[in-house]
Design a protein around this motif. Structure first.
Motif, mmCIF file in Angstrom:
data_model
loop_
_atom_site.group_PDB
_atom_site.id
_atom_site.type_symbol
_atom_site.label_atom_id
_atom_site.label_comp_id
_atom_site.label_asym_id
_atom_site.label_seq_id
_atom_site.Cartn_x
_atom_site.Cartn_y
_atom_site.Cartn_z
ATOM 1 N N HIS A 137 0.911 -0.992 -0.163
ATOM 2 C CA HIS A 137 -0.536 0.250 -0.056
ATOM 3 C C HIS A 137 1.231 1.223 0.589
ATOM 4 C CE1 HIS A 137 -2.933 -2.439 0.632
ATOM 5 N NE2 HIS A 137 -4.124 -1.226 0.859
ATOM 6 N N SER A 196 1.967 2.274 -3.223
ATOM 7 C CA SER A 196 1.369 2.762 -4.617
ATOM 8 C C SER A 196 0.524 3.533 -4.119
ATOM 9 C CB SER A 196 0.658 1.944 -5.163
ATOM 10 O OG SER A 196 0.006 0.019 -3.893
ATOM 11 N N TYR A 197 0.959 4.469 -2.588
ATOM 12 C CA TYR A 197 -0.407 5.015 -2.098
ATOM 13 C C TYR A 197 -0.340 6.649 -2.943
ATOM 14 C CZ TYR A 197 -1.686 8.502 1.472
ATOM 15 O OH TYR A 197 -2.481 9.045 1.866
ATOM 16 N N ASP A 198 -1.652 6.731 -2.944
ATOM 17 C CA ASP A 198 -2.049 8.069 -3.769
ATOM 18 C C ASP A 198 -2.560 8.451 -3.288
ATOM 19 O OD1 ASP A 198 -2.939 10.166 -5.396
ATOM 20 O OD2 ASP A 198 -3.123 9.011 -6.520
ATOM 21 N N GLN A 199 -2.780 10.256 -2.592
ATOM 22 C CA GLN A 199 -2.772 10.613 -1.622
ATOM 23 C C GLN A 199 -4.176 11.599 -1.913
ATOM 24 O OE1 GLN A 199 -1.262 14.000 -0.023
ATOM 25 N NE2 GLN A 199 -1.002 15.263 -2.364
ATOM 26 N N ASN A 200 -4.451 11.157 -3.434
ATOM 27 C CA ASN A 200 -6.624 11.550 -3.613
ATOM 28 C C ASN A 200 -7.152 10.301 -4.356
ATOM 29 O OD1 ASN A 200 -5.118 14.454 -3.856
ATOM 30 N ND2 ASN A 200 -3.428 14.130 -5.868
ATOM 31 N N ASN A 201 -6.328 9.286 -4.305
ATOM 32 C CA ASN A 201 -7.124 8.073 -4.171
ATOM 33 C C ASN A 201 -7.329 6.719 -3.096
ATOM 34 O OD1 ASN A 201 -9.251 5.843 -5.302
ATOM 35 N ND2 ASN A 201 -7.395 4.994 -6.677
ATOM 36 N N HIS A 202 -7.918 7.277 -2.018
ATOM 37 C CA HIS A 202 -7.910 6.327 -0.529
ATOM 38 C C HIS A 202 -8.734 5.106 -1.313
ATOM 39 C CE1 HIS A 202 -6.422 9.110 2.318
ATOM 40 N NE2 HIS A 202 -5.667 8.927 1.194
ATOM 41 N N ARG A 203 -8.122 3.731 -1.718
ATOM 42 C CA ARG A 203 -8.127 2.722 -2.294
ATOM 43 C C ARG A 203 -9.346 2.059 -0.933
ATOM 44 N NH1 ARG A 203 -2.925 0.904 -4.018
ATOM 45 N NH2 ARG A 203 -2.223 1.902 -2.278
ATOM 46 N N ASP A 204 -9.172 2.241 0.470
ATOM 47 C CA ASP A 204 -9.115 1.372 1.187
ATOM 48 C C ASP A 204 -9.142 1.923 2.859
ATOM 49 O OD1 ASP A 204 -6.685 0.514 2.013
ATOM 50 O OD2 ASP A 204 -6.532 -0.966 0.566
ATOM 51 N N ASP A 232 -5.246 2.776 3.135
ATOM 52 C CA ASP A 232 -5.139 3.493 2.184
ATOM 53 C C ASP A 232 -5.508 4.559 3.382
ATOM 54 O OD1 ASP A 232 -3.740 3.141 0.520
ATOM 55 O OD2 ASP A 232 -5.143 3.652 -1.134
#
Length: 508
Positions: A270, A273-281, A284
């Motif tokens: 996680h 591949s973390y994207d602060q604009n797209n919390h997957r779960d 994140d």
């Protein structure tokens, strides 16, 4: 010589007298209750089902009762009104968690389920509520995830082709996938080896990690040491009621086998591949909060690991156990099963996917569910509480730092409230016109500030799973078994689960 003997005898008698006086004395205005024998208290007399034993004692001592356990005094709240007065009306004062040595060795004060009450816990609780709701808990999007998983479960059941089987492992896998979709951002196939390993490690959480010597083979995460395992439950009760045993060589050795690498691989994935604009779960969202807090001790990697483990235990084991009791009730009461199916067919037919909104049109289904919650209380004594300050309850003075247990089993089996409480009767929850009557005396998720974090999700799952299963299958006893599976007694321990049983699922 004679005088020396007299002095020695007098000293022995004085020592015994002082020891007994110290053992049997109570603080001023303290709740009454049994003291038991020195050093052990009433531990040897609890039996396999402590909640039932304590209910019998409460008839003599009242709904606020003290019980000496080892060298500690517990206070047991034994009826609905007293539990409300304590956990709700004085909720903040009763919301602590006692220090249990065997748990503290593992968690080091992390997680959400067993940490003490205070500002730190409140921050974690607020974060958990808002994050779970953000990922659909209590909303239609979560229903869609559950119904998707039900389809996989139904297919797995059909593979048994009408032959007797034990549903425990695939049912637990299905329910665990619901929480997995929120926490890990994905579901797993039931035969996925990585999923089995993750669930095995999670299932060996706080209480069961100490018993891995009993687990020589892991085929399903359900097969490893669990709350419904007799050996696990026996040793677990020793550690709960006599926490000092954690310092003995055997208990200390196995308890310290903390899985430091629990979920680290998934968390590392996680992070990469973390994207602060797209919390997957949930993970994140936690990582995002971790970055926002800029390294404070509230949102650490260790806290994340224990938080996730708590969510999996609270969000899977308890729900799967409730559903197994429901299925067992169907097997024991075929006429009630048929009545339930008729109502389901009337409002949904054989193909329409159930939704929580259907509840208002399905009174018998709601009554059936509420009776399962009442009839088989899966957490008979709830989770231990502790007073945060000196309190007064029912006229008794309870000091700060006192361990509190609530006897939920007693509330659900009170003959003053329930006619023939030892019988499974969904009809008791319907009025004269056949409408469902919600009861405040059915509290499987407890009450107050520390009631179950996953209550909404659990209720949603139990309804959708139960309706979907009865809509597709008729559940029958194992034709090769001489007797019906035991429904009167479950495993003893913190969770009361059905003993292993087989059944037949015939497609309708």
């Amino acid at each position: 010589m004679f005088n020396e003997i007299n002095v020695s005898t007098a000293f022995v008698f004085l020592s015994v007298f002082l020891a007994l006086y110290y053992w049997y004395r109570r603080p001023k205005n303290y709740p009454p209750g049994p003291r038991g024998i020195p050093l052990l208290g009433f531990l040897p007399f609890l039996g396999n089902y402590p909640e039932r034993t304590m209910y019998k004692w409460s008839k003599k001592y009242g709904p606020v009762m003290s019980v000496r356990m080892g060298r500690q005094d517990w206070v047991i709240l034994g009826d609905h009104e007293t539990i409300r007065q304590g956990l709700v009306n004085q909720g903040n004062s009763f919301s602590g968690r006692p220090l249990i040595a065997t748990i503290d060795q593992i968690t080091e004060g992390h997680g959400i389920l067993l940490i003490d009450y205070g500002d730190w816990w409140k921050r974690q609780r607020r974060f958990g509520f808002s994050t779970l709701r953000g990922f659909g808990v209590g909303k239609r999007s979560m229903e869609d995830r559950i119904t998707e998983e039900v389809a996989y479960l139904n297919n797995a059941i059909r593979l048994h082709d009408g032959k007797a089987f034990d549903i425990q492992s695939i049912l637990s896998n299905a329910v665990s996938n619901n929480i997995s979709s929120i926490v890990l951002g994905r579901r797993f196939e039931y035969d996925d080896e990585r999923f089995k390993e993750i669930m095995a490690r999670l299932a060996m959480g706080y209480h069961t990690v100490m018993f891995n010597k009993f687990c020589s083979t892991i085929q399903h995460f359900n097969a490893i040491c669990r709350f419904n395992d007799p050996d696990t439950s026996f040793f677990l009760q020793i550690l709960i009621f006599l926490p000092a045993c954690v310092h003995l060589p055997y208990f200390s050795r196995v308890n310290k086998k903390l899985m430091e690498d629990l979920l680290r691989e998934i968390v590392a994935e996680h992070k990469s591949s973390y994207d602060q604009n797209n919390h997957r779960d949930f993970i994140d969202a936690f990582l995002g909060e971790q970055k926002a807090q800029n390294g404070t001790d509230a949102f650490t990697d260790k806290q994340l690991l224990h938080y996730v483990r708590d969510l999996f235990f609270a969000g899977s084991e308890t729900t799967a156990t409730t559903l197994r009791w429901a299925l067992l009730s169907l097997i024991h009461h075929p006429k009630k099963q048929e009545k339930l199916r008729k109502e389901i067919f009337k409002f949904l037919g054989k193909e329409k996917i159930p939704a929580v909104d259907n509840k208002s049109y399905m009174p018998y289904t709601c009554a059936f569910m509420q009776e399962v919650y009442r009839y088989r209380t899966i957490a008979p004594l709830g989770v231990a509480h502790m007073t945060n300050e000196d309190v007064n309850l029912n006229g008794y003075s309870i000091p700060n730092g006192t361990t509190i247990f609530v006897n939920l089993w007693a509330v659900h089996n009170n003959p003053d409230v329930w006619d023939e409480p030892n019988k499974f009767k969904p009809e008791r929850h319907l009025d004269d016109k056949g409408n469902f009557v919600q009861s405040n005396h059915v509290i499987p998720f407890s009450v107050g500030p520390r009631h179950c974090l996953g209550e909404k999700l659990a209720r949603m799952e139990v309804f959708i799973y139960l309706v979907s299963l009865v809509q597709k299958f008729e559940f029958l006893p194992d034709p090769d078994a001489t007797d019906l599976p035991d429904i009167e007694n479950g495993s003893y321990g913190p969770l009361c689960a059905p003993k292993p049983f087989k059944m037949v699922a015939r497609v309708v």
